[in-house]
Design an enzyme around this catalytic site. Structure first.
Site, PDB file in Angstrom:
ATOM      1  N   MET A  79       0.822  -1.207   0.000  1.00  0.00           N
ATOM      2  CA  MET A  79       0.000   0.000   0.000  1.00  0.00           C
ATOM      3  C   MET A  79       0.854   1.255   0.000  1.00  0.00           C
ATOM      4  O   MET A  79       1.965   1.256   0.520  1.00  0.00           O
ATOM      5  CB  MET A  79      -0.925  -0.015   1.220  1.00  0.00           C
ATOM      6  CG  MET A  79      -1.952  -1.120   1.158  1.00  0.00           C
ATOM      7  SD  MET A  79      -2.725  -1.476   2.731  1.00  0.00           S
ATOM      8  CE  MET A  79      -1.453  -2.408   3.545  1.00  0.00           C
ATOM      9  N   CYS A  80       0.301   2.307  -0.575  1.00  0.00           N
ATOM     10  CA  CYS A  80       1.009   3.588  -0.633  1.00  0.00           C
ATOM     11  C   CYS A  80      -0.008   4.718  -0.716  1.00  0.00           C
ATOM     12  O   CYS A  80      -1.194   4.487  -0.919  1.00  0.00           O
ATOM     13  CB  CYS A  80       1.923   3.678  -1.865  1.00  0.00           C
ATOM     14  SG  CYS A  80       3.024   2.293  -2.144  1.00  0.00           S
ATOM     15  N   ASP A  81       0.472   5.946  -0.597  1.00  0.00           N
ATOM     16  CA  ASP A  81      -0.339   7.142  -0.825  1.00  0.00           C
ATOM     17  C   ASP A  81       0.495   8.167  -1.576  1.00  0.00           C
ATOM     18  O   ASP A  81       1.669   8.374  -1.254  1.00  0.00           O
ATOM     19  CB  ASP A  81      -0.808   7.734   0.511  1.00  0.00           C
ATOM     20  CG  ASP A  81      -1.723   6.787   1.266  1.00  0.00           C
ATOM     21  OD1 ASP A  81      -2.899   6.684   0.881  1.00  0.00           O
ATOM     22  OD2 ASP A  81      -1.252   6.144   2.222  1.00  0.00           O
TER      23      ASP A  81
END
Length: 400
Positions: free
Chosen positions: A30-32
């Site tokens: 996951m990342c943003d």
């Protein structure tokens, strides 16, 4: 259903691969990523991956290529005669980049998205596409178009897991001083949207039925919540310091808790298998490209260092640096960190931003910050059995 409830029940899900047990610490990366054009034009991204996966910062100067082909992570494609200068943050075992900026001020970050299409065992990885677009394009629009063109020609695919098999499709946030684009892809299919500010996480944000999302993965990745958190920050406009705050944001708590997927600053532990392993913020002015990166995991307990694009990148920021810093971070995960540490860190970053301190000067400040903390004298933080088991296993593998 939240992640705490997952610990208390057995979940079986039928996907394109059949029935399987959903084990969060094995299957979700996951990342943003966010971008804003305005009084302050800012790009920012956290890279959330396996805790044991080193990520290195590299500056690659503009150069001419002698070969007709270039070998990427899994496939070989046609090379171009000359590539741009780029600064990238790259998982050490991959050709491509999680995030970066080029000499024209084009910034790109990618996110894993979970669709109901069939994932290919080989092809261009999302990170390959980030680096290729940075190397070959002079605007956000041309970078977006190149990614679409490359997908059409070569398709996407390949294992992107460091210590486990993991396949997914990709979304991209692509920006320069004029435009922000969101590009969501599934195989060769895509949707695009042009904005002046926006954010992507591990979920679809463009309402178009030609790409169908795997709702289970989206739910358990906490991506909707993270995306809302970031977009709420962007509503008022941000500066560099605000960008740091976004990347350090923890869900419901100023400081970190053990195991969380629903906050931009991600901590592994227990059933949560992802960790923020590198963070980057880029400020685009009329003339300059100002970069701030941690070069380490966990931005909440890291110092953002300044780098003016085009300067020689000191040899201190390399694989050995990441590993050395990771050992410091892992010692801190089990400690009660005093408020004074965060106050000191913020004062140092203010000094770095205002004076554009060199990387060597920033590294000295970083060393002093941790020495003054005196880690050995900090109180231990209580942790769950699941958390301790997780990190005992990771630490044994990390120190081999």
């Amino acid at each position: 259903m939240n992640l705490i409830k997952i610990q208390k029940c057995l979940l079986i899900y039928k996907s394109q691969y059949g029935f399987f047990f959903v084990i969060i610490n094995l299957v979700i990366n996951m990342c943003d990523t966010f971008g804003v054009i305005g009084k302050n034009t800012i790009f920012g991204k956290n890279s959330d991956r396996s805790p044991n996966e080193p990520q290195v910062i590299e500056f690659i100067k503009r150069h001419k290529n002698k070969n007709d082909k270039v070998k990427l992570t899994y496939i070989e494609i046609d090379e171009v005669s000359e590539v741009n200068s780029i600064l990238i943050s790259r998982p050490s075992w991959l050709w491509g980049a999680e995030m970066g900026v080029n000499e024209y001020g084009v910034c790109i970050g990618n996110e894993a998205i979970f669709t109901r299409g069939k994932y290919n065992k080989s092809g261009l990885t999302g990170m390959d596409l980030v680096r290729l677009a940075l190397e070959r394009c002079s605007s956000a629009e041309s970078a977006k178009n190149l990614i679409i063109e490359l997908l059409s020609k070569y398709n996407q695919g390949g294992n992107c897991g460091y210590d486990h098999k993991f396949y997914y499709d990709n979304s991209f946030l692509i920006m320069d001083r004029k435009d922000v684009y969101i590009l969501e892809t599934s195989g060769k299919k895509y949707n695009e949207k042009k904005l002046v500010k926006g954010a992507i996480s591990n979920c679809l944000t463009i309402n178009n039925k030609n790409i169908k999302e795997d709702i289970l993965y989206r739910t358990f990745s906490g991506s909707r919540k993270r995306n809302r958190i970031v977009n709420d920050y962007l509503k008022m406009g941000i500066n560099v310091t605000d960008a740091f705050k976004i990347l350090r944001k923890h869900n419901g708590n100023k400081y970190f808790k053990c195991g969380s997927v629903s906050s931009p600053c991600m901590h592994a532990g227990g059933i949560v298998g992802d960790h923020t392993t590198s963070s980057m913020v880029v400020e685009l002015t009329d003339k300059d490209i100002n970069v701030y990166f941690t070069g380490t995991s966990l931005p909440c307990i890291s110092l953002f260092k300044y780098y003016k694009f085009g300067d020689n990148l000191d040899k201190e920021i390399n694989l050995d640096y990441w590993i050395k810093q990771e050992n410091i971070k892992r010692n801190l995960l089990t400690k009660e960190i005093p408020d004074s540490f965060y106050l000191d860190r913020d004062k140092l970053e203010e000094k770095i931003i205002n004076n554009k301190l060199s990387l060597n000067e920033s590294l000295k400040l970083e060393s002093d910050l941790y020495n003054n903390l005196n880690i050995n004298n900090l109180n231990n933080r209580s942790r769950s059995l699941f958390y301790k088991m997780y990190w005992n296993k990771k630490n044994k593998l990390f120190n081999k």
